[in-house]
Design an enzyme around this catalytic site. Structure first.
Site, PDB file in Angstrom:
ATOM      1  N   LYS A 177      76.790  92.335   9.844  1.00  0.00           N
ATOM      2  CA  LYS A 177      76.933  91.241  10.803  1.00  0.00           C
ATOM      3  C   LYS A 177      77.548  89.999  10.139  1.00  0.00           C
ATOM      4  O   LYS A 177      77.211  89.684   8.997  1.00  0.00           O
ATOM      5  CB  LYS A 177      75.514  90.915  11.303  1.00  0.00           C
ATOM      6  CG  LYS A 177      75.411  89.846  12.353  1.00  0.00           C
ATOM      7  CD  LYS A 177      73.937  89.493  12.605  1.00  0.00           C
ATOM      8  CE  LYS A 177      73.515  88.331  11.715  1.00  0.00           C
ATOM      9  NZ  LYS A 177      72.753  87.280  12.345  1.00  0.00           N
ATOM     10  N   LYS A 208      66.333  90.503   5.046  1.00  0.00           N
ATOM     11  CA  LYS A 208      66.333  89.316   4.186  1.00  0.00           C
ATOM     12  C   LYS A 208      65.617  89.599   2.873  1.00  0.00           C
ATOM     13  O   LYS A 208      66.067  89.151   1.821  1.00  0.00           O
ATOM     14  CB  LYS A 208      65.682  88.113   4.900  1.00  0.00           C
ATOM     15  CG  LYS A 208      66.529  87.644   6.075  1.00  0.00           C
ATOM     16  CD  LYS A 208      66.781  86.176   6.136  1.00  0.00           C
ATOM     17  CE  LYS A 208      68.128  85.988   6.812  1.00  0.00           C
ATOM     18  NZ  LYS A 208      68.290  85.126   7.864  1.00  0.00           N
ATOM     19  N   LYS A 216      76.076  83.247   8.771  1.00  0.00           N
ATOM     20  CA  LYS A 216      76.431  81.948   8.185  1.00  0.00           C
ATOM     21  C   LYS A 216      75.756  81.668   6.846  1.00  0.00           C
ATOM     22  O   LYS A 216      76.196  80.817   6.097  1.00  0.00           O
ATOM     23  CB  LYS A 216      76.167  80.820   9.184  1.00  0.00           C
ATOM     24  CG  LYS A 216      74.720  80.541   9.508  1.00  0.00           C
ATOM     25  CD  LYS A 216      74.664  79.276  10.349  1.00  0.00           C
ATOM     26  CE  LYS A 216      73.810  79.453  11.588  1.00  0.00           C
ATOM     27  NZ  LYS A 216      72.453  79.914  11.320  1.00  0.00           N
TER      28      LYS A 216
END
Ligand code: ATP
Ligand code: LTN
Length: 332
Positions: free
Chosen positions: A196, A114, A199
């Site tokens: 991956k 992140k 969302k």
């Protein structure tokens, strides 16, 4: 009775990855493990570790709550609640922050990924996230935690924290076991099978299918999914990553064996295979969307969440009172 606990963050529209890696597993487990209790929650506190628009966040919270039921969880057997409605989650999260080391948090790959993407404005809660996640789990003495493959490391850290607490303060928390599905634990992005399906990755909507996509969109996204120029249908995750991902999706959504599907399509071509896969996904998602539409504005959903909050709250309150006593906080 054994307890199963898991959660999903309302950081975006639920994807096919969330469905196959997590929700579908919850439903299967509920059907298989009849003597287990299910505590499932919407991890809304976790969502605000990155900036969220308040109106959108509130909408997504209910979307996820309704989706759990629409996907087939038994409302009588599921304790469904919002993480933020149980203040003890955060209270224990703080105590666990005091039982986890900077070095351990720095090693978390989700955090590293992140920050690699975000570059600036990293919040301190994004860093301490695994302590709150551990609290979500051990506050309820979870025996099992069904999650996708990406959460394995967080679960290992949860076990470390629980053991550390138990060793220092005396046995108190159940040390949970992860349950990771054999097929579907890691659904990849349709445009970039190296990463991956996620969302919150809104930059490329063709890379993921959401549970709210209409049939035409689903078919279009599958038809344009990245494959290769080899042109032969076989399961080869080394050299045909995109196709291997599509085969995994097919197997997982239809509860079939990958090799069985390969066998059926080995003399066919990508176009036909993709058409059939698109249809298989639509067939599963259409009735779910219909149920979701009916639930979302219903009093029934509110009643389920009220009941879930009360049951979870009762457990959390008692456990936390004992926990503070163990740690030596307060007056008695
Ligand atoms: P974000 O993109 O915001 O990080 P996410 O979808 O990766 O969100 P969560 O909402 O917290 O993460 O995930 C909920 C559950 O879905 C977890 O158990 C997670 O392991 C699982 N999951 C998420 N993405 C996938 C995927 N691509 N394949 C399989 N399981 C997944
Ligand atoms: N961290 C998870 C979501 C999550 C969770 C949990 C999963 C928060 N708390 C407790 C299982 C149990 C994620 O990012 N996918």
């Amino acid at each position: 009775m054994k307890r199963i606990v898991s959660g999903i963050k309302p950081t975006g529209s639920l994807t096919l990855g969330n469905y196959l890696g997590a929700i579908k597993q919850f439903v299967k487990l509920q059907q298989k493990m009849e003597d287990c209790e299910f505590f499932l929650f919407v991890a809304d506190m976790h969502a605000i570790t990155v900036r969220q628009n308040p109106a959108e966040l509130r909408k997504r919270i209910l979307d996820i709550a309704a989706m759990y039921i629409a996907c087939g969880l038994d409302k009588e057997k599921t304790v469904l609640y919002l993480q933020s409605e149980i203040p003890q989650n955060v209270e224990l999260g703080y105590i666990l922050q005091s039982n986890v080391y900077m070095g351990e948090l720095e090693r978390m790959t989700q955090f590293k990924d992140k920050i690699a993407k975000q570059e600036t404005s990293i919040t301190s809660s994004l860093f301490t996230y695994p302590a709150l996640m551990a609290a979500d789990i051990i506050l309820y003495d979870a025996d099992y935690v069904p999650v996708g493959d990406d959460q394995k490391q967080h679960l290992e850290l949860t076990r470390t924290i629980a053991n550390r607490f138990n060793n220092y303060y005396g046995d108190f928390f159940t040390v949970p076991e992860p349950l990771i599905p054999e097929v579907g634990a890691r659904i990849m992005d349709l445009q970039d099978p190296e990463k991956k399906m996620s969302k919150s990755d809104t930059a490329n909507p063709k890379g993921f299918i959401t549970l709210f996509d209409d049939s035409a969109t689903i078919r279009r996204k599958i038809n344009s999914a990245m494959t290769d120029s080899i042109g032969v249908i076989k399961f080869d995750p080394e050299n045909q990553k995109g196709l291997a991902n599509l085969l995994t999706i097919f197997a997982s959504i239809t509860d079939r064996d990958v090799l069985d599907i390969v066998n059926e399509y080995k003399d066919s071509n990508y176009k036909v295979f993709k058409e059939d896969l698109g249809n298989a996904i639509v067939e599963v998602l259409e009735p779910i969307q219909e149920k979701h539409k009916n639930l979302i504005k219903s009093q029934e959903l509110q009643d389920i969440l009220n009941k879930g909050r009360d049951i979870a709250s009762d457990y959390a309150f008692k456990k936390m009172r004992k926990c503070k006593r163990k740690v030596g906080l307060g007056r008695k």
